[in-house]
Design an enzyme around this catalytic site. Structure first.
Site, mmCIF file in Angstrom:
data_model
loop_
_atom_site.group_PDB
_atom_site.id
_atom_site.type_symbol
_atom_site.label_atom_id
_atom_site.label_comp_id
_atom_site.label_asym_id
_atom_site.label_seq_id
_atom_site.Cartn_x
_atom_site.Cartn_y
_atom_site.Cartn_z
ATOM 1 N N ARG A 107 0.882 -1.179 0.000
ATOM 2 C CA ARG A 107 0.000 0.000 0.000
ATOM 3 C C ARG A 107 0.909 1.215 0.000
ATOM 4 O O ARG A 107 1.711 1.396 0.925
ATOM 5 C CB ARG A 107 -0.914 -0.007 1.230
ATOM 6 N N HIS A 134 -7.366 0.800 -6.424
ATOM 7 C CA HIS A 134 -7.583 -0.074 -5.263
ATOM 8 C C HIS A 134 -8.250 -1.372 -5.758
ATOM 9 O O HIS A 134 -9.401 -1.648 -5.454
ATOM 10 C CB HIS A 134 -8.469 0.645 -4.243
ATOM 11 N N GLN A 137 -10.103 -3.984 -3.422
ATOM 12 C CA GLN A 137 -11.404 -3.554 -2.909
ATOM 13 C C GLN A 137 -12.500 -3.824 -3.940
ATOM 14 O O GLN A 137 -13.574 -4.335 -3.604
ATOM 15 C CB GLN A 137 -11.370 -2.060 -2.565
ATOM 16 N N ASP A 223 -17.220 7.224 -1.599
ATOM 17 C CA ASP A 223 -15.983 7.070 -0.822
ATOM 18 C C ASP A 223 -15.723 8.403 -0.119
ATOM 19 O O ASP A 223 -16.398 9.408 -0.404
ATOM 20 C CB ASP A 223 -14.841 6.713 -1.792
ATOM 21 N N CYS A 263 -16.295 1.509 0.541
ATOM 22 C CA CYS A 263 -15.138 0.668 0.865
ATOM 23 C C CYS A 263 -14.755 0.764 2.337
ATOM 24 O O CYS A 263 -14.083 -0.121 2.852
ATOM 25 C CB CYS A 263 -13.961 1.030 -0.024
ATOM 26 N N ARG A 291 -13.412 -8.891 1.661
ATOM 27 C CA ARG A 291 -11.992 -8.651 1.376
ATOM 28 C C ARG A 291 -11.205 -9.922 1.716
ATOM 29 O O ARG A 291 -10.307 -10.321 0.988
ATOM 30 C CB ARG A 291 -11.455 -7.472 2.219
HETATM 31 N N1 NVA Z 1 -9.971 6.573 -1.393
HETATM 32 C C1 NVA Z 1 -9.603 6.165 -0.070
HETATM 33 C C2 NVA Z 1 -9.842 4.698 0.114
HETATM 34 C C3 NVA Z 1 -9.503 4.183 1.496
HETATM 35 C C4 NVA Z 1 -9.669 2.706 1.609
HETATM 36 C C5 NVA Z 1 -8.145 6.520 0.186
HETATM 37 O O1 NVA Z 1 -7.318 6.347 -0.720
HETATM 38 O O2 NVA Z 1 -7.819 6.992 1.287
HETATM 39 N N1 CP Z 2 -11.188 -0.272 2.446
HETATM 40 C C1 CP Z 2 -9.917 -0.324 2.879
HETATM 41 O O1 CP Z 2 -8.986 -0.561 2.115
HETATM 42 O O2 CP Z 2 -9.792 -0.144 4.221
HETATM 43 P P1 CP Z 2 -8.437 0.058 5.038
HETATM 44 O O3 CP Z 2 -7.900 1.410 4.652
HETATM 45 O O4 CP Z 2 -8.859 -0.013 6.469
HETATM 46 O O5 CP Z 2 -7.478 -1.021 4.670
#
Ligand code: NVA
Ligand code: CP
Length: 308
Positions: A107, A134, A137, A223, A263, A291
């Site tokens: 990540r 992502h 997800q 989101d 998500c 997930r």
């Molecule tokens: N769009 C959000 C998704 C978090 C799971 C982010 O990138 O923070």
């Molecule tokens: N939806 C998602 O990826 O959640 P986290 O940021 O908690 O991993």
């Protein structure tokens, strides 16, 4: 016998419709075994490195528990507690880490970072979220839709909110799996088709009014207004996104059997009202649980290929 070529999962378009059909079926089987407390350990003695340069709850818990349940183990690294935070080149990190583990989940911020890691990795690399995508997800979200409503082919998904990593990945998925996306974002936060890496761009339509995007949709999804890494824009975004809150009026113009997805993590009263996210059309907890099952199918697929 020569080893099969390495496959990475860096964006949704790395797999085709056939791969997804296999993965959804496999995730269903793995979930059924999990619910029956039946052991499923095809990855004994395999190790996955998980590298987090941003915070996580779901991604960490689902990958970590998933790998242990498959019989393997994990190593957890963050920017702060590894040499990644002290400017060791990503290429060198990839060469070293991938000599010691069988699989890597990352990540991070820019997609170019995970692409560079994968280019120098001896083992498959999974995108656990970047600024641009992502895919894990959306894999879980599609599996959730299929569980509740059957095939998503020919259906309409309404995306209300930021033209972010989730939006880009929904758009990639729509081109591969044959559904439509109605996108409504505030001006200045539109999807950038070249960043989203779309093949034709024919599978989505843009709506100024989020209500119009939701009209007749089979699935409404949104989101956070501010994604990780964009916190400095918080206040500007709060103003720009004020009308992009999924509420009961938006759900009312969608199909009567429309689902709501997010998500998570969610901010009730910002991108969605409590009535919607905690209401009868919301499947957010199934999405989160899935997930685990979907990614177990993904890890197995990347390491062992298709199993009978
Ligand atoms: N769009 C959000 C998704 C978090 C799971 C982010 O990138 O923070
Ligand atoms: N939806 C998602 O990826 O959640 P986290 O940021 O908690 O991993």
């Amino acid at each position: 016998m020569s080893a099969p070529p390495i496959r990475h999962y860096l964006q949704f378009s790395d797999f085709d419709a056939d791969d997804y059909a296999y993965l959804f079926a496999r995730a269903a089987l793995i979930k059924k075994k999990f619910k029956a407390y039946e052991r499923h350990q095809p990855l004994v003695d395999r190790t996955m490195a998980m590298i987090f340069e941003k915070a996580s709850t779901r991604t960490r818990v689902s990958f970590e528990t998933g790998m242990y349940q498959l019989g393997g183990s994990v190593v957890h690294l963050t920017t702060g507690d590894s040499q990644l935070g002290r400017a060791e080149p990503i290429e060198d990190s990839a060469k070293v880490i991938s000599r010691m583990v069988d699989l890597v989940m990352i990540r991070t911020f820019e997609q170019t970072k995970i692409d560079a890691f994968a280019a120098h990795s001896r083992v498959p690399v999974i995108n656990g979220l970047t600024n641009e995508f992502h895919p894990c997800q959306i894999l879980a979200d599609l599996f959730t839709f299929i569980e509740h409503r059957g095939s998503i082919q020919g259906k309409t998904v309404a995306w209300v909110g930021d033209g972010n990593n989730m939006a880009n990945t929904w758009l990639q998925a729509s081109e591969i799996l044959g559904f439509k996306v109605h996108v409504s974002t505030p001006s200045g936060y539109e999807v950038d088709q070249s960043v989203a890496g779309l093949r034709s761009g024919d599978s989505y339509r843009v709506f100024k009014d989020p209500m119009e995007a939701c009209r007749g949709a089979d699935l409404v999804t949104t989101d956070v207004w501010t994604s990780m890494g964009y916190e400095a824009e918080n206040e500007t975004r709060r103003e720009a996104f004020a009308d992009w809150c999924v509420d009961e009026d938006m759900m009312r113009v969608a199909r009567p059997d429309a689902l709501f997805m997010h998500c998570l993590p969610a901010h009730r009263g910002e991108e969605v009202t409590a009535e919607v996210i905690d209401g009868p059309q919301s499947v957010v907890w199934d999405e989160a649980e899935n997930r685990l099952h979907a990614q177990k199918a993904l890890m197995e697929f990347l390491l062992l290929g298709r199993l009978a």
